[in-house]
Design a protein around this motif. Structure first.
Motif, mmCIF file in Angstrom:
data_model
loop_
_atom_site.group_PDB
_atom_site.id
_atom_site.type_symbol
_atom_site.label_atom_id
_atom_site.label_comp_id
_atom_site.label_asym_id
_atom_site.label_seq_id
_atom_site.Cartn_x
_atom_site.Cartn_y
_atom_site.Cartn_z
ATOM 1 N N LEU A 1 7.887 40.721 9.828
ATOM 2 C CA LEU A 1 8.606 39.305 10.143
ATOM 3 C C LEU A 1 9.322 39.421 11.224
ATOM 4 C CD1 LEU A 1 8.769 38.071 6.098
ATOM 5 C CD2 LEU A 1 6.691 37.805 8.021
ATOM 6 N N VAL B 1 10.092 43.292 5.730
ATOM 7 C CA VAL B 1 10.302 42.655 7.464
ATOM 8 C C VAL B 1 10.862 42.771 8.529
ATOM 9 C CG1 VAL B 1 12.216 40.969 7.726
ATOM 10 C CG2 VAL B 1 11.626 41.138 4.794
ATOM 11 N N TYR C 1 12.262 36.755 11.783
ATOM 12 C CA TYR C 1 13.212 36.668 10.739
ATOM 13 C C TYR C 1 14.020 37.880 10.764
ATOM 14 C CZ TYR C 1 9.652 33.445 8.365
ATOM 15 O OH TYR C 1 9.631 32.445 7.811
ATOM 16 N N ARG D 1 17.372 32.958 9.725
ATOM 17 C CA ARG D 1 15.831 33.058 9.046
ATOM 18 C C ARG D 1 15.906 34.089 8.648
ATOM 19 N NH1 ARG D 1 11.189 31.829 13.418
ATOM 20 N NH2 ARG D 1 12.822 29.566 13.489
ATOM 21 N N GLY D 2 15.305 34.694 7.466
ATOM 22 C CA GLY D 2 15.940 36.088 6.576
ATOM 23 C C GLY D 2 14.434 36.122 5.203
ATOM 24 N N TRP D 3 15.246 36.985 4.706
ATOM 25 C CA TRP D 3 14.711 37.694 3.261
ATOM 26 C C TRP D 3 15.343 37.787 2.726
ATOM 27 C CZ3 TRP D 3 14.984 41.386 -0.053
ATOM 28 C CH2 TRP D 3 14.720 41.602 -1.530
#
Length: 658
Positions: free
Chosen positions: A75, A71, A80, A47-49
């Motif tokens: 997040l 993030v 994330y 999970r991330g950006w």
């Protein structure tokens, strides 16, 4: 005393802030084991950006780190972890530069791409991404980059020497120094970025040395995640994937290995690579259109049915990837412009996408510019129940025993089998690619054409609806006039171009010449004949028609449109604490009342103790009245919308994730 009280308050504040930064376990994307030993890579869906949906290729160091900071702040507590620079971070942002331009990349003396110092100023003096990676790690995040197949065309043209990392000098073999032109395979340039990158010959020691030098450099920079593009799907390069995986497995710096894109990927193809990687795309690029979202349902179903979700991967697990979440503040595909517009999906469509991604346990990579994130998008991507499903659910599968009606009915909601009755069906065929090991690909045969130097290649399968073969092509060998290079790729007489007709100079491309979006199914496209392995086909004795670019074989597939039933979908899964999850999806253009019998859910999830005593809650509305008196889960679902139910059937106190 006052000084001591001040110290206590300071320490209390410190520990309070640390607690705020501690991710709640129920939504943690990758839980680190407490016992000794090496942590599994991608133990849950990553999970991330990723920068692509909001910046395309133009993101700068400042813009990237601003998003990384957000993030970390907003997040990270929701699991994330990864922040990824997508493609062309080595391209100078100057007039004339675009996605497939040539001559604008920054390369080192060994032909390896390095960050453009104009956009990434901390990379100067040979530092590469090391300073950016350090900054990301200080945020308690992990750093990722996008890379292309093989070697850049720019390095090939410059004929740079190859680095032998074991000696720290140019690679030498057979008494000479090896260079880029010795290992680059022009005929296997990336089909949708022909000016950008080409495959390298991994059978050569110099080819392997070049790839090894790339990934050892990424490890030295502190890279935690690498997204390898133009090596999978229509662009399959099993040799490169296998070798890169081997290199990564030996590095001290653990890196997640991701493949992209996934155009025309099948479970059979994925089984060749799933043990070598940690995540792999199974569609074309997903953008913010309803047709893109809708196109993911069949492929997600097929990979779940093939037990590919969470299968063994590189030093851990591997996950079929439905692509990034193009939500929030975005750019456009292939643009030279940064974020400038809102997502085009309605809220219902965004919830449908998030629900499917969660139920299919896809990696969740948010693509919007976090500097402009709105509250609705933030609430969507941090919904605790959705993230709980994505992280910890099991037995994820499409659930067919469901029906949708245009308006509520009090009786006979479901047929005896649970399926709608008397559905019409239409059939069509389309050209696609499949594994050459698939017996279904053995449908081609050749016939000589009298008075012509052409040969007719036909798909021989016939049905009662077709008196003639479904599709025929015409084979010729490339003309070798003054272009001697054409001869070099003709290893035997069985390889050549396939023409659309006897009177055309248009040849069949195996892979599209541009990146496809998830909704696009361009197969069997024709373009001007040229010297490229993408247009070279070999008819084998077993009836397979193999393409020289990807090693995949042509096949005629039958597309079945089952009418209304395909517009209503449902998935089920189980939770780690006895929950059962049921999702309804309305893919149609009108509201539908979608229903399923609780007894049918119990049949496919027999270990959940599903009965009339279950408590039910619908996530998106928060309503806790989900079932009718006759134990039918039923809800009116908006067009393109979804409903997500949590069934708690254990005897402990019912606590809902908000």
């Amino acid at each position: 005393m006052a000084r001591m009280m001040k110290m206590i308050r300071t320490l209390s504040l410190f520990f309070w802030l640390q607690c705020l930064r501690t991710p709640p376990r129920r939504v943690l994307a990758e839980s680190e084991p407490l016992s000794q030993g090496t942590a599994l890579r991608a133990s849950t869906p990553p999970r991330g950006w990723n920068s692509y949906d909001s910046f395309c290729w133009t993101v700068s160091e400042v813009e990237f780190l601003q998003n990384a900071q957000l993030v970390s702040q907003k997040l990270h507590a929701y699991g994330y972890q990864y922040v990824v620079v997508d493609y062309l971070w080595y391209r100078r942002k100057v007039p004339g530069a675009y996605a497939d331009s040539l001559g604008f990349d920054v390369i080192d003396e060994w032909g390896r791409v390095i960050p453009d110092p104009g956009r990434w100023p901390s990379s100067k003096d040979g530092k590469g991404f090391s300073e950016v990676a350090k900054e990301v790690h200080r945020m308690d995040l992990k750093f990722g980059i996008h890379v292309m197949r093989g070697i850049s065309t720019q390095a090939f043209n410059a004929n740079t020497p190859i680095l032998d990392t074991t000696k720290g000098a140019a690679y030498e073999e057979d008494g000479r120094i090896w260079r880029a032109r010795d290992i680059g395979m022009e005929e296997r340039a990336c089909a949708w970025m022909t000016h950008g990158f080409m495959a390298v010959n991994i059978k050569l020691g110099a080819g392997r040395a070049f790839l090894r030098s790339l990934y050892e450099q990424y490890a030295a920079w502190g890279v935690d995640f690498v997204k390898n593009d133009c090596v999978f799907g229509d662009d399959l390069d099993l040799d490169e994937i296998t070798f890169v995986s081997e290199v990564l497995s030996k590095l001290e710096q653990p890196m997640l290995y991701s493949l992209s894109p996934g155009t025309s990927v099948t479970p059979a193809m994925a089984k060749q690579i799933s043990g070598l990687v940690n995540m792999y795309r199974i569609t074309g690029d997903d953008w913010d259109t309803w047709r893109d979202v809708e196109s993911h349902f069949d492929v997600a179903r097929d990979f779940a049915a093939a037990n590919m979700i969470g299968a063994t991967g590189l030093s851990g697990k591997s996950w079929p990837d439905l692509d990034m979440l193009p939500l929030g503040w975005l750019t456009d595909p292939g643009s030279n412009q940064g974020p400038h517009r809102q997502c085009n999906l309605t809220l219902n469509e965004q919830r449908t996408q998030m629900t499917l991604w969660a139920m299919a346990k896809s990696p969740l990579m948010f693509g919007g510019d976090l500097r402009s994130i709105d509250s609705a998008t933030y609430s969507l991507i941090t919904n605790p129940a959705v993230l709980e499903i994505n992280t910890f659910s099991s037995n994820n599968m499409e659930f067919p025993l469901v029906i949708g009606l245009g308006r509520p009915r009090s009786n006979d909601i479901l047929g005896q089998s649970g399926y709608p009755r008397n559905l019409g069906m239409s059939r069509a065929h389309f050209f696609s690619l499949a594994s050459c090991n698939d017996p279904k690909s053995q449908g081609w045969s050749a016939e000589a054409m009298l008075g012509s130097d052409l040969q007719q290649i036909c798909w021989k399968e016939k049905s009662s609806s077709y008196a003639q073969p479904l599709w025929c092509l015409y084979r010729r060998r490339p003309q070798s006039t003054s272009d001697e290079d054409i001869v070099s790729i003709m290893h035997n007489e069985s390889k050549g171009h396939l023409l659309a007709s006897t009177s055309t100079a248009m040849c069949l491309d195996a892979s599209p010449k541009q990146k496809l979006q998830a909704r696009e199914f361009k197969r069997g496209g024709f373009s001007q004949c040229r010297r490229h392995a993408n247009q070279m086909w070999e008819l084998n004795d077993n009836g397979t028609l193999m393409n020289n670019y990807s090693g995949q074989c042509g096949i005629m597939k039958e597309f079945e449109d089952n009418g209304p039933s395909r517009r209503i979908r449902s998935w089920v899964a189980t939770g780690k604490e006895g929950e059962a999850y049921v999702a309804f999806f309305n893919l149609s253009e009108q509201k539908k009342v979608i229903s399923a019998k609780l007894s049918d859910v119990a049949k496919v999830l027999p270990d959940r103790n599903i009965s009339a005593s279950c408590k039910c809650r619908e996530i998106w509305s928060g309503e806790e009245r989900c079932m009718t008196s006759d134990l039918i889960i039923s809800r009116e679902v908006e067009a393109h919308g979804s409903a997500l139910f949590v069934l708690k059937c254990n005897r402990t106190e019912t606590k809902w994730l908000q």
